[in-house]
Design a protein around this motif. Structure first.
Motif, PDB file in Angstrom:
ATOM      1  N   SER A   2       0.811  -1.218   0.000  1.00  0.00           N
ATOM      2  CA  SER A   2       0.000   0.000   0.000  1.00  0.00           C
ATOM      3  C   SER A   2       0.847   1.272   0.000  1.00  0.00           C
ATOM      4  O   SER A   2       0.382   2.345   0.346  1.00  0.00           O
ATOM      5  CB  SER A   2      -0.994   0.019   1.146  1.00  0.00           C
ATOM      6  N   ARG A   3       2.109   1.127  -0.349  1.00  0.00           N
ATOM      7  CA  ARG A   3       3.044   2.243  -0.551  1.00  0.00           C
ATOM      8  C   ARG A   3       3.104   3.230   0.620  1.00  0.00           C
ATOM      9  O   ARG A   3       3.120   4.444   0.430  1.00  0.00           O
ATOM     10  CB  ARG A   3       2.715   2.957  -1.857  1.00  0.00           C
ATOM     11  N   GLY A   4       3.079   2.673   1.834  1.00  0.00           N
ATOM     12  CA  GLY A   4       3.248   3.508   3.022  1.00  0.00           C
ATOM     13  C   GLY A   4       2.048   4.360   3.391  1.00  0.00           C
ATOM     14  O   GLY A   4       2.146   5.206   4.274  1.00  0.00           O
ATOM     15  N   TRP A  15      -7.152  -3.827  -1.476  1.00  0.00           N
ATOM     16  CA  TRP A  15      -7.685  -3.374  -2.769  1.00  0.00           C
ATOM     17  C   TRP A  15      -6.674  -2.457  -3.461  1.00  0.00           C
ATOM     18  O   TRP A  15      -6.418  -2.590  -4.655  1.00  0.00           O
ATOM     19  CB  TRP A  15      -9.033  -2.676  -2.590  1.00  0.00           C
ATOM     20  N   PHE A  16      -6.074  -1.538  -2.697  1.00  0.00           N
ATOM     21  CA  PHE A  16      -5.054  -0.654  -3.266  1.00  0.00           C
ATOM     22  C   PHE A  16      -3.881  -1.479  -3.793  1.00  0.00           C
ATOM     23  O   PHE A  16      -3.371  -1.206  -4.879  1.00  0.00           O
ATOM     24  CB  PHE A  16      -4.565   0.370  -2.230  1.00  0.00           C
ATOM     25  N   ASP A  17      -3.474  -2.499  -3.033  1.00  0.00           N
ATOM     26  CA  ASP A  17      -2.375  -3.363  -3.487  1.00  0.00           C
ATOM     27  C   ASP A  17      -2.746  -4.050  -4.809  1.00  0.00           C
ATOM     28  O   ASP A  17      -1.901  -4.194  -5.694  1.00  0.00           O
ATOM     29  CB  ASP A  17      -2.019  -4.398  -2.425  1.00  0.00           C
ATOM     30  N   TYR A  20      -2.230  -1.543  -7.548  1.00  0.00           N
ATOM     31  CA  TYR A  20      -0.811  -1.399  -7.874  1.00  0.00           C
ATOM     32  C   TYR A  20      -0.333  -2.575  -8.735  1.00  0.00           C
ATOM     33  O   TYR A  20       0.461  -2.397  -9.664  1.00  0.00           O
ATOM     34  CB  TYR A  20       0.037  -1.291  -6.610  1.00  0.00           C
ATOM     35  N   ALA A  21      -0.850  -3.780  -8.433  1.00  0.00           N
ATOM     36  CA  ALA A  21      -0.487  -4.967  -9.227  1.00  0.00           C
ATOM     37  C   ALA A  21      -1.018  -4.838 -10.658  1.00  0.00           C
ATOM     38  O   ALA A  21      -0.322  -5.177 -11.621  1.00  0.00           O
ATOM     39  CB  ALA A  21      -1.034  -6.237  -8.565  1.00  0.00           C
ATOM     40  N   LEU A  22      -2.251  -4.314 -10.805  1.00  0.00           N
ATOM     41  CA  LEU A  22      -2.814  -4.093 -12.151  1.00  0.00           C
ATOM     42  C   LEU A  22      -1.971  -3.082 -12.919  1.00  0.00           C
ATOM     43  O   LEU A  22      -1.764  -3.219 -14.124  1.00  0.00           O
ATOM     44  CB  LEU A  22      -4.267  -3.613 -12.053  1.00  0.00           C
ATOM     45  N   GLU A  23      -1.470  -2.077 -12.195  1.00  0.00           N
ATOM     46  CA  GLU A  23      -0.627  -1.066 -12.843  1.00  0.00           C
ATOM     47  C   GLU A  23       0.698  -1.689 -13.299  1.00  0.00           C
ATOM     48  O   GLU A  23       1.161  -1.435 -14.410  1.00  0.00           O
ATOM     49  CB  GLU A  23      -0.366   0.102 -11.898  1.00  0.00           C
TER      50      GLU A  23
END
Length: 132
Positions: A2-4, A15-17, A20-23
């Motif tokens: 979750s980038r800190g 969900w945020f993670d 980031y994986a989709l990105e």
């Protein structure tokens, strides 16, 4: 990861993670975290003033859909009347639809599918009864 960033729930952080994986896979481009929309309204004197701000969770460009999306994660508490009002204000003043995503939306879609399935079963039953 979750980038800190701190998130209200573990589910939202997960969900945020996923985003980031989709990105990393090139499916989306995260353009902005917590996009914010200023909502303006007339005050008692008729002057247009900054009334409040509405925050979403992400603005992404979806490479599979070839369009920009504004996403708002909704967990267990779900979509409240206040959040629906805020999203309507964003649509009216900015022409942007904020899409709801997350556990609440998944739960709502499952309930909708179950209701439709039950409706189909009732129709079939009535049809079979009528044929007898």
């Amino acid at each position: 990861d979750s980038r800190g960033r701190n998130h209200p729930s573990k589910e939202e952080a997960a969900w945020f993670d996923q985003q980031y994986a989709l990105e990393r896979r090139g499916l989306i481009v995260i353009e902005e975290i917590e996009p914010t929309f200023q909502i303006r309204m007339p005050n008692f004197a008729g002057e247009i003033v900054d009334a409040f701000k509405v925050k979403g969770d992400l603005r992404v460009f979806d490479n599979t859909m070839k369009r920009r999306r504004w996403l708002d994660y909704k967990g267990k508490s779900g979509d409240t009347e206040i959040s629906r009002l805020k999203h309507k204000c964003v649509l009216i003043q900015h022409g942007i639809t904020i899409e709801l995503v997350g556990k609440y939306v998944e739960r709502k879609e499952r309930a909708k599918a179950k209701k439709a399935s039950n409706r189909d079963l009732i129709r079939k039953s009535k049809k079979q009864t009528a044929q007898r």
